[in-house]
Design an enzyme around this catalytic site. Structure first.
Site, mmCIF file in Angstrom:
data_model
loop_
_atom_site.group_PDB
_atom_site.id
_atom_site.type_symbol
_atom_site.label_atom_id
_atom_site.label_comp_id
_atom_site.label_asym_id
_atom_site.label_seq_id
_atom_site.Cartn_x
_atom_site.Cartn_y
_atom_site.Cartn_z
ATOM 1 N N SER A 126 0.086 -3.854 10.788
ATOM 2 C CA SER A 126 -0.727 -3.764 11.768
ATOM 3 C C SER A 126 -2.404 -3.999 11.459
ATOM 4 C CB SER A 126 -0.407 -2.430 12.516
ATOM 5 O OG SER A 126 -0.376 -1.465 11.778
ATOM 6 N N ALA A 154 0.834 -1.326 0.137
ATOM 7 C CA ALA A 154 0.013 -0.044 -0.025
ATOM 8 C C ALA A 154 0.740 1.274 0.046
ATOM 9 C CB ALA A 154 -0.971 0.032 1.249
ATOM 10 N N GLY A 155 2.229 1.053 0.340
ATOM 11 C CA GLY A 155 3.023 2.523 0.350
ATOM 12 C C GLY A 155 3.440 2.776 1.726
ATOM 13 N N LYS A 156 3.343 2.026 2.716
ATOM 14 C CA LYS A 156 3.812 2.505 4.041
ATOM 15 C C LYS A 156 5.341 2.972 3.965
ATOM 16 C CE LYS A 156 2.620 -1.455 5.679
ATOM 17 N NZ LYS A 156 1.929 -2.372 4.376
HETATM 18 N N1 LIG Z 1 1.255 7.325 -3.329
HETATM 19 C C1 LIG Z 1 2.070 6.298 -3.150
HETATM 20 N N2 LIG Z 1 2.436 6.024 -1.885
HETATM 21 C C2 LIG Z 1 3.123 5.018 -1.581
HETATM 22 N N3 LIG Z 1 3.674 4.358 -2.474
HETATM 23 C C3 LIG Z 1 3.262 4.500 -3.897
HETATM 24 C C4 LIG Z 1 2.280 5.604 -3.977
HETATM 25 N N4 LIG Z 1 2.078 5.684 -5.346
HETATM 26 C C5 LIG Z 1 3.043 4.462 -6.028
HETATM 27 N N5 LIG Z 1 3.481 3.724 -4.882
HETATM 28 C C6 LIG Z 1 4.234 2.618 -5.149
HETATM 29 O O1 LIG Z 1 3.695 1.502 -4.394
HETATM 30 C C7 LIG Z 1 4.754 0.591 -3.833
HETATM 31 C C8 LIG Z 1 4.644 0.551 -2.423
HETATM 32 O O2 LIG Z 1 5.353 -0.407 -1.717
HETATM 33 P P1 LIG Z 1 6.134 -0.311 -0.297
HETATM 34 O O3 LIG Z 1 7.108 -1.107 -0.105
HETATM 35 O O4 LIG Z 1 6.074 1.138 0.083
HETATM 36 O O5 LIG Z 1 4.664 -0.948 0.566
HETATM 37 P P2 LIG Z 1 4.483 -1.486 1.899
HETATM 38 O O6 LIG Z 1 3.200 -0.614 2.497
HETATM 39 O O7 LIG Z 1 5.466 -0.961 2.732
HETATM 40 O O8 LIG Z 1 4.373 -2.835 1.982
HETATM 41 P P3 LIG Z 1 5.013 -4.129 2.800
HETATM 42 O O9 LIG Z 1 4.021 -4.419 3.875
HETATM 43 O O10 LIG Z 1 4.971 -5.253 2.119
HETATM 44 O O11 LIG Z 1 6.393 -3.602 3.355
HETATM 45 C C9 LIG Z 1 6.022 1.355 -4.271
HETATM 46 O O12 LIG Z 1 6.664 0.569 -5.665
HETATM 47 C C10 LIG Z 1 5.702 2.603 -4.577
HETATM 48 O O13 LIG Z 1 6.695 3.349 -5.539
HETATM 49 MG MG LIG Z 2 7.134 -1.975 3.720
#
Ligand SMILES: Nc1ncnc2c1ncn2[C@@H]1O[C@H](COP(=O)(O)OP(=O)(O)OP(=O)(O)O)[C@@H](O)[C@H]1O
Ligand SMILES: [Mg+2]
Length: 203
Positions: free
Chosen positions: A109, A39-41
């Site tokens: 979470s 989701a992008g966290k």
């Molecule tokens: N508005 C945005 N905010 C965050 N990420 C974005 C956005 N738009 C596109 N993305 C892309 O979405 C992906 C998000 O991956 P990220 O590793 O940040 O997710 P995460 O929530 O940390 O997942 P995990 O729980 O598996 O660690 C990345 O490739 C990022 O470039």
């Molecule tokens: Mg992550």
């Protein structure tokens, strides 16, 4: 606290959180990013940190996968383990906030009760819940780590969004539509919230 081991006493520090915050020139707080995998966290936590670091803030990112390499290496993804994972991370976040840092915690979470428990523990004033709102469909298309594909193939049990629940925040402090909003825009919105919550000024 009633569940503390007997014969243990709290030693009050000489230097208080307020004094540390004064030295830092801003308040400490926990910015808690929650949302599905992909989701992008992490992306947003690190992007926000870079922005804050540029302006001289003391920051630290606590990130899900990294924590599972050490402090939580003994935990899996069953429901009780996930509760314990968030309890430990919450306690760790609290220590960083006590040290006066803007602490960016990026963890799926998935359970609402765990996040609310942490909010009560740290205090609502120091807690900013950020919902990285992104559909399972988009997260699955991104599949940065290839784990959705493996989860769909039945290779990863208890996978959030597929074979384990994700409980969305009902009243997040910030909700970001990370499927449609560019990263820069999300970071600008978060910075605004830190301003309006009085975090970016000394205590
Ligand atoms: N508005 C945005 N905010 C965050 N990420 C974005 C956005 N738009 C596109 N993305 C892309 O979405 C992906 C998000 O991956 P990220 O590793 O940040 O997710 P995460 O929530 O940390 O997942 P995990 O729980 O598996 O660690 C990345 O490739 C990022 O470039
Ligand atoms: Mg992550």
């Amino acid at each position: 606290m009633s569940d503390v081991t007997p014969n243990i006493y709290w030693h009050s520090p000489n230097i208080t959180r307020t004094e540390r915050e004064r030295l830092n020139g801003h308040r400490g707080c926990a910015v808690w990013f929650t949302g599905l995998s992909g989701a992008g966290k992490s992306t947003l936590a690190h992007a926000l940190e870079a922005r804050l670091f540029e302006r001289g803030c003391r920051t630290f990112v606590l990130d899900g996968d990294n924590v599972r390499h050490g402090l939580c290496a003994d935990l899996g993804f069953s429901e009780p383990d996930r509760h314990e994972n968030i309890r430990r991370i919450g306690e760790m976040t609290r220590l960083f906030v006590e040290a006066g840092m803007i602490t960016l915690s990026a963890f799926i979470s998935p359970y609402r009760a765990d996040r609310l428990r942490f909010r009560d523990r740290i205090g609502a004033d120091s807690f900013i819940e950020v919902h990285c709102r992104c559909s399972l469909e988009v997260c699955e298309q991104r599949d940065r780590k290839g784990i959705y594909r493996r989860a769909r193939a039945g290779e990863i049990p208890d996978f959030t969004g597929i074979s384990a629940p994700y409980e969305e925040p009902l009243t997040p402090d910030v909700a970001l539509d990370t499927a449609t909003t560019p990263v820069d825009e999300c970071v600008a919105k978060l910075t605004k919230v830190l301003h309006s919550r009085g975090i970016l000024v000394a205590a």
